[in-house]
Write a protein that holds these residues in place. Structure first.
Motif, PDB file in Angstrom:
ATOM      1  N   GLU A   1       0.958  -0.682   0.354  1.00 34.01           N
ATOM      2  CA  GLU A   1      -0.039   0.226   0.091  1.00 34.01           C
ATOM      3  C   GLU A   1       1.158   1.565  -0.082  1.00 34.01           C
ATOM      4  N   VAL A   2       2.126   1.261   0.749  1.00 34.91           N
ATOM      5  CA  VAL A   2       2.749   2.581   0.981  1.00 34.91           C
ATOM      6  C   VAL A   2       4.048   2.497  -0.701  1.00 34.91           C
ATOM      7  N   LEU A   3       4.179   1.551  -0.737  1.00 32.21           N
ATOM      8  CA  LEU A   3       4.868   1.425  -1.905  1.00 32.21           C
ATOM      9  C   LEU A   3       4.784   2.054  -3.078  1.00 32.21           C
ATOM     10  N   LEU A   4       3.202   1.428  -3.485  1.00 36.52           N
ATOM     11  CA  LEU A   4       2.139   1.989  -4.405  1.00 36.52           C
ATOM     12  C   LEU A   4       1.872   3.582  -4.248  1.00 36.52           C
ATOM     13  N   GLY A   5       1.853   3.797  -3.204  1.00 31.67           N
ATOM     14  CA  GLY A   5       1.480   5.369  -2.877  1.00 31.67           C
ATOM     15  C   GLY A   5       3.109   6.266  -3.231  1.00 31.67           C
TER      16      GLY A   5
ATOM     17  N   VAL B   1      12.052  28.902  11.777  1.00 31.28           N
ATOM     18  CA  VAL B   1      11.417  28.565  12.225  1.00 31.28           C
ATOM     19  C   VAL B   1      10.520  28.449  11.328  1.00 31.28           C
ATOM     20  N   ALA B   2       9.840  29.779  11.127  1.00 31.05           N
ATOM     21  CA  ALA B   2       9.173  30.665   9.701  1.00 31.05           C
ATOM     22  C   ALA B   2       8.749  29.596   8.619  1.00 31.05           C
ATOM     23  N   SER B   3      10.387  29.397   8.015  1.00 34.76           N
ATOM     24  CA  SER B   3      10.439  28.935   7.041  1.00 34.76           C
ATOM     25  C   SER B   3      10.140  26.544   6.541  1.00 34.76           C
ATOM     26  N   ALA B   4      10.542  26.605   8.021  1.00 35.60           N
ATOM     27  CA  ALA B   4       9.993  25.209   8.447  1.00 35.60           C
ATOM     28  C   ALA B   4       8.356  24.873   8.505  1.00 35.60           C
ATOM     29  N   TRP B   5       7.490  26.291   8.973  1.00 36.83           N
ATOM     30  CA  TRP B   5       6.378  26.290   9.025  1.00 36.83           C
ATOM     31  C   TRP B   5       5.207  25.920   8.221  1.00 36.83           C
ATOM     32  N   PRO B   6       5.446  25.676   6.833  1.00 42.25           N
ATOM     33  CA  PRO B   6       4.568  25.310   5.628  1.00 42.25           C
ATOM     34  C   PRO B   6       4.740  24.014   5.723  1.00 42.25           C
ATOM     35  N   ALA B   7       5.207  23.171   5.734  1.00 46.52           N
ATOM     36  CA  ALA B   7       6.021  21.913   5.777  1.00 46.52           C
ATOM     37  C   ALA B   7       5.325  21.584   7.452  1.00 46.52           C
ATOM     38  N   LEU B   8       5.901  21.982   8.198  1.00 44.75           N
ATOM     39  CA  LEU B   8       4.464  21.225   9.935  1.00 44.75           C
ATOM     40  C   LEU B   8       3.617  21.440   9.496  1.00 44.75           C
ATOM     41  N   THR B   9       2.897  22.368   8.638  1.00 46.30           N
ATOM     42  CA  THR B   9       1.234  22.963   9.120  1.00 46.30           C
ATOM     43  C   THR B   9       0.664  21.708   7.678  1.00 46.30           C
ATOM     44  N   ARG B  10       1.304  21.362   6.829  1.00 50.79           N
ATOM     45  CA  ARG B  10       1.216  20.209   6.155  1.00 50.79           C
ATOM     46  C   ARG B  10       0.972  18.994   7.070  1.00 50.79           C
ATOM     47  N   LEU B  11       1.716  18.473   7.379  1.00 51.51           N
ATOM     48  CA  LEU B  11       1.732  17.650   8.872  1.00 51.51           C
ATOM     49  C   LEU B  11       1.234  17.676   9.482  1.00 51.51           C
TER      50      LEU B  11
ATOM     51  N   LEU C   1       9.172  13.732  -0.020  1.00 54.49           N
ATOM     52  CA  LEU C   1       9.526  13.581   1.799  1.00 54.49           C
ATOM     53  C   LEU C   1       7.939  13.336   2.190  1.00 54.49           C
ATOM     54  N   LEU C   2       7.639  14.817   2.068  1.00 52.58           N
ATOM     55  CA  LEU C   2       6.305  15.436   2.630  1.00 52.58           C
ATOM     56  C   LEU C   2       5.608  14.074   2.717  1.00 52.58           C
ATOM     57  N   GLY C   3       4.877  13.861   1.146  1.00 49.24           N
ATOM     58  CA  GLY C   3       4.586  13.197   0.457  1.00 49.24           C
ATOM     59  C   GLY C   3       4.703  11.782   1.691  1.00 49.24           C
ATOM     60  N   LEU C   4       5.165  11.741   1.456  1.00 49.48           N
ATOM     61  CA  LEU C   4       6.091  10.162   2.266  1.00 49.48           C
ATOM     62  C   LEU C   4       5.942   9.340   3.631  1.00 49.48           C
TER      63      LEU C   4
ATOM     64  N   ARG D   1       2.606   7.164   5.142  1.00 44.32           N
ATOM     65  CA  ARG D   1       3.522   6.901   5.691  1.00 44.32           C
ATOM     66  C   ARG D   1       2.430   6.671   7.518  1.00 44.32           C
ATOM     67  N   THR D   2       3.106   7.874   7.862  1.00 40.94           N
ATOM     68  CA  THR D   2       2.011   7.813   8.966  1.00 40.94           C
ATOM     69  C   THR D   2       0.778   7.641   9.215  1.00 40.94           C
ATOM     70  N   LYS D   3       0.238   7.493   7.798  1.00 38.14           N
ATOM     71  CA  LYS D   3      -1.856   7.062   7.331  1.00 38.14           C
ATOM     72  C   LYS D   3      -1.179   5.838   8.260  1.00 38.14           C
ATOM     73  N   ALA D   4      -0.644   4.991   6.802  1.00 33.26           N
ATOM     74  CA  ALA D   4      -0.692   3.593   7.242  1.00 33.26           C
ATOM     75  C   ALA D   4      -0.482   3.178   8.595  1.00 33.26           C
ATOM     76  N   ALA D   5       0.806   3.800   9.330  1.00 35.20           N
ATOM     77  CA  ALA D   5       0.806   2.976  11.064  1.00 35.20           C
ATOM     78  C   ALA D   5      -0.274   3.408  11.348  1.00 35.20           C
ATOM     79  N   LYS D   6      -1.221   3.946  11.274  1.00 33.55           N
ATOM     80  CA  LYS D   6      -2.276   4.835  11.938  1.00 33.55           C
ATOM     81  C   LYS D   6      -3.305   3.424  11.530  1.00 33.55           C
ATOM     82  N   SER D   7      -3.438   3.583  10.366  1.00 32.08           N
ATOM     83  CA  SER D   7      -4.123   2.611  10.070  1.00 32.08           C
ATOM     84  C   SER D   7      -4.273   0.505  10.594  1.00 32.08           C
TER      85      SER D   7
END
Lengths: 325, 325
Positions: free
Chosen positions: A300-304, B50-60, B302-305, B309-315
Motif C-alpha cells: 500500500e505504501v509502496l504504490l503510494g 522556524v518561519a520557513s519550516a512552518w508550512p511543511a509542519l502545517t502540512r504534516l 519526502l512530505l508526501g511519503l 507512512r503516518t496514515k499507514a501506521a495509524k491504520s
C-alpha cells in the motif's frame, strides 16, 4: 539487421516469481506476451499471478491496449519464440543450463532479437558462449523484485555483448517506464544487490551484537535514512547534505567522520547461532501479524510512493523542457 | 523527584541547523520553547528558520496550541534554563566544551529535568562526567537531519545514565510523534549514521571504480532498494523476502549469496583524487539544477511519503486494537 523494428511481442522464458512478474508488467504496458515454462501447472500459476498483480498495475496506470488477454502460454519453446521481438529469460541459475538454453535461443531467433537475462548471479560473459552465432545480442536485464512494481532494471553486457544491444535494451526498458542503470563491469550482485548486502551486513552486526533489536534497527532505517533513499540516491543527497557548498563541502565536512565510522563497521559471520538470534529478533518484531498483512502494508505504501515519485519526475521533466522566455 | 511532571517547556541550547529544526518541531507540537545561543544574529536566523519550516509542519499537522509565538530567545543561559522541563542540547562537538556546559546545566537545573544531547559524535559517557551532581539525567537524543521532518530519534545512555531517564526521554519523544530507537551500546555513529556509512562505502567504491556513474548509482538506489527502505526496514523486508517461509526461509536461500557478495564489497579510500572523481560524477548528474530546486524536489516527495507512512501506521494500529468479535 533492422534495429528500428518496434518491440511489440515479448517472449518470457521461465515463469517463476520473476518471469511471472515481468509478464504482468509487459501486458500492463500494452505488449503481447508469449510465455513458456516446462513446470507442471506453470500456465495456471502464471495466469493467477497476472490477475493478482492487475489491480496494482491498473492503479499505477495501464498503457493503451493493455490486456491480460494478450498473454499466450505454450510449453513448446520453438512455438514460444516464433515472431518474438525481444526475449526475457528467467531460467534456473545454473551456468550449464543457461549456456545450453542460449544455444537453442540463438539458433531459433533472428539475429536482431535481443535475449535479455534476469540473472542476478551469473555474468553474461559466462552465459553467452552458448549463443555461438550471435552472442552480441545477449545482455543482462536484471530487475529488482518484484519487477512489475519496482522500476529499476540493471543492464550489464558480457565480453561479447555489442554496444548496440545495450543501447537498444536500455531504450526498450525505458520506453515502458523502467529506470535503467548501465553497469560497466561484471560484478557479483550487479549494483543494487551489492548496496543491499552492504547495508544488511551492518544491520545483522548491530542486531547480532545486541546493539539494537530488529524492530529498532528497522525503525532507524525506515524512519531515518530510508525515508530519504525512497526519494533520492546517496550521491544527490550528499550534494544537498553539503548545504550551499554542495558535494564539495560535504566531503570537506564528512570524509573524516565517514572514514572513522568505516573502520568500526562490523563483519558478521552468519553462523547458525547468529541466524537464530536474528530470526528470534524478527519474530519479536513481527508479533502476531501475518505475512499477508505485512505484505499488504508494504505494498500500500509502496504504490503510494511510486505514484508520488512518478508525479515528481514528470513535474521535474516538464520544468526542464519549458521554453526559456 | 517527580517523574510524572508533564513536559511543556523545552530549552534549546544551541540554535544552529539542528537546534533550529528541533525548535520548529517542538513549537509545532504545541510546546513552549526557550532558545539560547551566543552567536551573533542567532535569534534572527532561528526565527527565520522556524518561519520557513512552518508550512511543511502545517502540512504534516500542527498540534493543538501550536504557535510560533511560543518561541522565546535569550542569550542568557540561566534565564533560558529557568522553568525548563526538558533540555535539548546542540552545542559544538567538542568534549571539553560539552563537559563544561553540562556542569553549568547540572548546577542550574532541578535534578528531574532531562538533559538530552543531539551529539552524533561524542558518547554520553564522555560528556556526563561534567554533570557532577546528576549525571544520571543526561542522555543522547540524536535526531536525523532535519529533525522537524525526519521522525527518527536515537536514544543512547552513557555509563551513568539511569534507566528512568532513558524511559522518560523515550516517552517524551514518542509523545510528540517521534520514532525512537533504543541503542544499547555506545558506538561511533549510533545506528542510522553507521547504516548510511555502510551503504555510502559501497556507493563510493562503485562510482570511483567506474562501475556506474553517480546518476546511475542514485537510480539503482532510489528506484530499487531505496523505495522499499522508505517503506519498511531491512529485517522485516527479509522476512517478507522469504515468501511464505518468512525469515527462516530467507536465510536458507540468501545467506550463501549474501556472504559471497560481502567478500567482494569495496573499501575505498577517500583520497583527493577519489573525492574529485565522485564530485565530477555528481556534477554530471546535477547538470544545471540548483540546490534550491533539488531540495524542493526532495522535500515535496519526502512530505508526501511521511503522510503516506503516518496514515499507514495509524491504520495498522487501528486494526491491531480492534476488538475480536
Amino acid at each position: 539487421m533492422s534495429n528500428d523494428k518496434p518491440i511489440r511481442r515479448i517472449t518470457i522464458v521461465g515463469t517463476g516469481v520473476i518471469g511471472a512478474s515481468w509478464a504482468a508488467l509487459f501486458l500492463a504496458k500494452g505488449l503481447e506476451v508469449v510465455a513458456t515454462d516446462p513446470a507442471p501447472n506453470a500456465e495456471t500459476r502464471l495466469r493467477e499471478f497476472v490477475a493478482s498483480a492487475w489491480p496494482a498495475l491498473t492503479r499505477l496506470g495501464l498503457s493503451s491496449g493493455a490486456s491480460q488477454s494478450k498473454l499466450k502460454f505454450t510449453t513448446d519453446l520453438a512455438e514460444a519464440l516464433a515472431s518474438a521481438d525481444f526475449v526475457q529469460e528467467n531460467g534456473p541459475e545454473r551456468v550449464d543450463f543457461k549456456q545450453k538454453l542460449y544455444g537453442q535461443l540463438d539458433e531459433q531467433l533472428p539475429p536482431d532479437v535481443i535475449i535479455a537475462s534476469s540473472s542476478s548471479g551469473i555474468p553474461m560473459s559466462q552465459i553467452q558462449p552458448g549463443a555461438r552465432a550471435h552472442p552480441e545480442r545477449c545482455v543482462i536485464g536484471h530487475p529488482f523484485n518484484p519487477p512489475h512494481l519496482i522500476p529499476l532494471v540493471e543492464i550489464v553486457g558480457g565480453a561479447k555483448t555489442s554496444a548496440e544491444t545495450i543501447k537498444r535494451a536500455d531504450e526498450f526498458y525505458t520506453s515502458i517506464g523502467r529506470k535503467t542503470v548501465r553497469v560497466n563491469k561484471e560484478l557479483p550482485g550487479h549494483v543494487a544487490n551489492r548496496l543491499q548486502a552492504a547495508l544488511a551486513r551492518e544491520v545483522y552486526y548491530l542486531v547480532a551484537e545486541g546493539v539494537v533489536s530488529a524492530a529498532d534497527v528497522d525503525t532507524a532505517l525506515s524512519w531515518g535514512p530510508g525515508l530519504r533513499w525512497g526519494v533520492m540516491g546517496n550521491m544527490m543527497l550528499n550534494h544537498l547534505g553539503g548545504g550551499p557548498g554542495g558535494i564539495e563541502h560535504f566531503f570537506q565536512q564528512f570524509s573524516g567522520p565517514m572514514t572513522a565510522w568505516w573502520k568500526t563497521l562490523g563483519s558478521p559471520v552468519l553462523t547458525p547461532d547468529v541466524q537464530q538470534k536474528l530470526i528470534d529478533s524478527v519474530h519479536a518484531e513481527v508479533g502476531s501479524r501475518t505475512i499477508a498483512e505485512l505484505e499488504a502494508e508494504r505494498d500500500e505504501v509502496l504504490l503510494g510512493l511510486l505514484e508520488l515519485r512518478t508525479k515528481a519526475a514528470k513535474s521535474a521533466q516538464t520544468k526542464s523542457v519549458e521554453p526559456v522566455a
